[in-house]
Write a protein that holds these residues in place. Sequence first.
Motif, PDB file in Angstrom:
ATOM      1  N   LEU A 180       5.614   4.842   0.490  1.00  0.00           N
ATOM      2  CA  LEU A 180       5.690   5.595  -0.757  1.00  0.00           C
ATOM      3  C   LEU A 180       5.789   7.067  -0.527  1.00  0.00           C
ATOM      4  O   LEU A 180       6.834   7.810  -0.879  1.00  0.00           O
ATOM      5  CB  LEU A 180       4.795   5.236  -1.710  1.00  0.00           C
ATOM      6  CG  LEU A 180       5.054   3.966  -2.794  1.00  0.00           C
ATOM      7  CD1 LEU A 180       3.663   3.830  -3.651  1.00  0.00           C
ATOM      8  CD2 LEU A 180       6.208   4.085  -3.540  1.00  0.00           C
ATOM      9  N   ARG A 181       4.902   7.370   0.578  1.00  0.00           N
ATOM     10  CA  ARG A 181       5.022   9.016   0.818  1.00  0.00           C
ATOM     11  C   ARG A 181       6.182   9.185   1.762  1.00  0.00           C
ATOM     12  O   ARG A 181       6.597  10.406   1.371  1.00  0.00           O
ATOM     13  CB  ARG A 181       3.742   9.124   1.859  1.00  0.00           C
ATOM     14  CG  ARG A 181       3.513  10.455   1.944  1.00  0.00           C
ATOM     15  CD  ARG A 181       2.357  10.807   3.109  1.00  0.00           C
ATOM     16  NE  ARG A 181       1.204  10.403   2.341  1.00  0.00           N
ATOM     17  CZ  ARG A 181       0.085   9.768   2.847  1.00  0.00           C
ATOM     18  NH1 ARG A 181       0.107   9.138   4.023  1.00  0.00           N
ATOM     19  NH2 ARG A 181      -0.828   9.622   2.154  1.00  0.00           N
TER      20      ARG A 181
ATOM     21  N   LYS B 126      -6.120  -4.286   1.851  1.00  0.00           N
ATOM     22  CA  LYS B 126      -6.214  -2.899   2.378  1.00  0.00           C
ATOM     23  C   LYS B 126      -5.049  -2.579   3.201  1.00  0.00           C
ATOM     24  O   LYS B 126      -4.371  -1.595   3.159  1.00  0.00           O
ATOM     25  CB  LYS B 126      -7.551  -2.756   3.134  1.00  0.00           C
ATOM     26  CG  LYS B 126      -7.665  -1.290   3.738  1.00  0.00           C
ATOM     27  CD  LYS B 126      -9.331  -1.237   4.293  1.00  0.00           C
ATOM     28  CE  LYS B 126      -9.472   0.256   4.838  1.00  0.00           C
ATOM     29  NZ  LYS B 126     -10.601   0.214   5.372  1.00  0.00           N
TER      30      LYS B 126
ATOM     31  N   TYR C  40      10.623  -4.388   0.102  1.00  0.00           N
ATOM     32  CA  TYR C  40       9.194  -5.048   0.828  1.00  0.00           C
ATOM     33  C   TYR C  40       9.272  -6.552   0.686  1.00  0.00           C
ATOM     34  O   TYR C  40       8.651  -7.162   1.641  1.00  0.00           O
ATOM     35  CB  TYR C  40       8.168  -4.405  -0.066  1.00  0.00           C
ATOM     36  CG  TYR C  40       6.669  -4.840   0.384  1.00  0.00           C
ATOM     37  CD1 TYR C  40       6.227  -4.308   1.597  1.00  0.00           C
ATOM     38  CD2 TYR C  40       6.149  -6.021  -0.370  1.00  0.00           C
ATOM     39  CE1 TYR C  40       4.744  -4.646   1.732  1.00  0.00           C
ATOM     40  CE2 TYR C  40       4.828  -6.270   0.218  1.00  0.00           C
ATOM     41  CZ  TYR C  40       4.157  -5.506   1.280  1.00  0.00           C
ATOM     42  OH  TYR C  40       3.093  -6.225   1.765  1.00  0.00           O
TER      43      TYR C  40
ATOM     44  N   ILE D 107      -1.834  -2.391   0.965  1.00  0.00           N
ATOM     45  CA  ILE D 107      -2.113  -0.989   0.088  1.00  0.00           C
ATOM     46  C   ILE D 107      -1.766   0.328   1.254  1.00  0.00           C
ATOM     47  O   ILE D 107      -1.115   1.114   0.720  1.00  0.00           O
ATOM     48  CB  ILE D 107      -3.377  -0.799  -0.400  1.00  0.00           C
ATOM     49  CG1 ILE D 107      -3.370  -1.986  -1.595  1.00  0.00           C
ATOM     50  CG2 ILE D 107      -3.497   0.575  -0.848  1.00  0.00           C
ATOM     51  CD1 ILE D 107      -4.955  -2.070  -2.043  1.00  0.00           C
ATOM     52  N   GLN D 108      -2.083   0.063   2.298  1.00  0.00           N
ATOM     53  CA  GLN D 108      -2.020   1.163   3.282  1.00  0.00           C
ATOM     54  C   GLN D 108      -0.364   1.011   3.810  1.00  0.00           C
ATOM     55  O   GLN D 108       0.134   2.396   3.852  1.00  0.00           O
ATOM     56  CB  GLN D 108      -2.593   0.824   4.509  1.00  0.00           C
ATOM     57  CG  GLN D 108      -2.525   2.004   5.612  1.00  0.00           C
ATOM     58  CD  GLN D 108      -3.162   1.610   6.803  1.00  0.00           C
ATOM     59  OE1 GLN D 108      -3.247   0.440   7.276  1.00  0.00           O
ATOM     60  NE2 GLN D 108      -4.016   2.583   7.427  1.00  0.00           N
ATOM     61  N   THR D 109       0.061   0.040   3.927  1.00  0.00           N
ATOM     62  CA  THR D 109       1.655  -0.106   4.190  1.00  0.00           C
ATOM     63  C   THR D 109       2.538   0.441   2.931  1.00  0.00           C
ATOM     64  O   THR D 109       3.526   1.445   3.169  1.00  0.00           O
ATOM     65  CB  THR D 109       2.260  -1.219   4.454  1.00  0.00           C
ATOM     66  OG1 THR D 109       1.445  -1.818   5.562  1.00  0.00           O
ATOM     67  CG2 THR D 109       3.654  -1.569   4.486  1.00  0.00           C
ATOM     68  N   TRP D 110       2.152   0.074   1.557  1.00  0.00           N
ATOM     69  CA  TRP D 110       2.882   0.638   0.570  1.00  0.00           C
ATOM     70  C   TRP D 110       2.679   2.206   0.477  1.00  0.00           C
ATOM     71  O   TRP D 110       3.544   3.023   0.255  1.00  0.00           O
ATOM     72  CB  TRP D 110       2.431   0.060  -0.787  1.00  0.00           C
ATOM     73  CG  TRP D 110       3.175  -0.966  -1.304  1.00  0.00           C
ATOM     74  CD1 TRP D 110       2.871  -2.299  -1.001  1.00  0.00           C
ATOM     75  CD2 TRP D 110       4.283  -0.889  -1.756  1.00  0.00           C
ATOM     76  NE1 TRP D 110       3.992  -3.182  -1.447  1.00  0.00           N
ATOM     77  CE2 TRP D 110       4.766  -2.226  -2.028  1.00  0.00           C
ATOM     78  CE3 TRP D 110       5.096  -0.002  -2.291  1.00  0.00           C
ATOM     79  CZ2 TRP D 110       6.058  -2.545  -2.655  1.00  0.00           C
ATOM     80  CZ3 TRP D 110       6.200  -0.446  -3.202  1.00  0.00           C
ATOM     81  CH2 TRP D 110       6.687  -1.692  -3.304  1.00  0.00           C
ATOM     82  N   GLU D 111       1.365   2.654   0.786  1.00  0.00           N
ATOM     83  CA  GLU D 111       1.076   4.302   0.659  1.00  0.00           C
ATOM     84  C   GLU D 111       2.021   4.800   1.541  1.00  0.00           C
ATOM     85  O   GLU D 111       2.735   5.872   1.326  1.00  0.00           O
ATOM     86  CB  GLU D 111      -0.336   4.397   0.989  1.00  0.00           C
ATOM     87  CG  GLU D 111      -0.756   5.990   0.844  1.00  0.00           C
ATOM     88  CD  GLU D 111      -2.228   6.073   1.306  1.00  0.00           C
ATOM     89  OE1 GLU D 111      -2.525   7.066   1.816  1.00  0.00           O
ATOM     90  OE2 GLU D 111      -3.205   5.088   1.171  1.00  0.00           O
ATOM     91  N   TYR D 112       2.166   4.383   2.601  1.00  0.00           N
ATOM     92  CA  TYR D 112       2.847   5.123   3.815  1.00  0.00           C
ATOM     93  C   TYR D 112       4.566   5.102   3.615  1.00  0.00           C
ATOM     94  O   TYR D 112       5.135   5.743   3.473  1.00  0.00           O
ATOM     95  CB  TYR D 112       2.971   4.525   5.258  1.00  0.00           C
ATOM     96  CG  TYR D 112       1.662   4.941   6.038  1.00  0.00           C
ATOM     97  CD1 TYR D 112       0.991   6.145   6.140  1.00  0.00           C
ATOM     98  CD2 TYR D 112       0.790   3.646   6.676  1.00  0.00           C
ATOM     99  CE1 TYR D 112      -0.208   6.514   6.787  1.00  0.00           C
ATOM    100  CE2 TYR D 112      -0.428   3.987   7.323  1.00  0.00           C
ATOM    101  CZ  TYR D 112      -0.985   5.362   7.208  1.00  0.00           C
ATOM    102  OH  TYR D 112      -2.141   5.634   7.875  1.00  0.00           O
TER     103      TYR D 112
ATOM    104  N   ALA E 280       5.954   2.203   8.601  1.00  0.00           N
ATOM    105  CA  ALA E 280       4.567   1.879   7.915  1.00  0.00           C
ATOM    106  C   ALA E 280       4.083   0.748   8.439  1.00  0.00           C
ATOM    107  O   ALA E 280       2.719   0.806   8.636  1.00  0.00           O
ATOM    108  CB  ALA E 280       4.882   1.880   6.321  1.00  0.00           C
TER     109      ALA E 280
END
Length: 113
Positions: free
Chosen positions: A30-31, A20, A52, A23-28, A110
């Motif tokens: 990417l955004r 989790k 990364y 995924i949260q780090t990647w989401e931030y 992130a």
Amino acid sequence: MGTKLRFSTAFHPQTDGQSKRMIQTWEYMLRSCVLQLRDSWDTHLALMEFAYNNSYHSSIGMAPYQALYGRQCRTPICWNVVGDRKLEKVESIQEMTEKVNMIREKLKTAQDR
């Protein structure tokens, strides 16, 4: 190496935290990269993955690439720091280096969230 394999069901709260968080780090990341790179963000996914995998992660005390292969990654993007290589198309490597540095900054932001 001291690793332990833990099997769990999907979304199990005790073993799902690491996934989790990643995924949260990647989401931030990417955004924030999409906002800065606009229409060309998808062509930079490989650079995002590179940044990364070659950035320090406090959970393992090193970069994931280094943890997997036992050494730091050596690519043309990193050679400009060493300065011991003769490179062709230096402009494109400098451009990639700038983008990787920008992505690393976004990754650090992130990870700090």
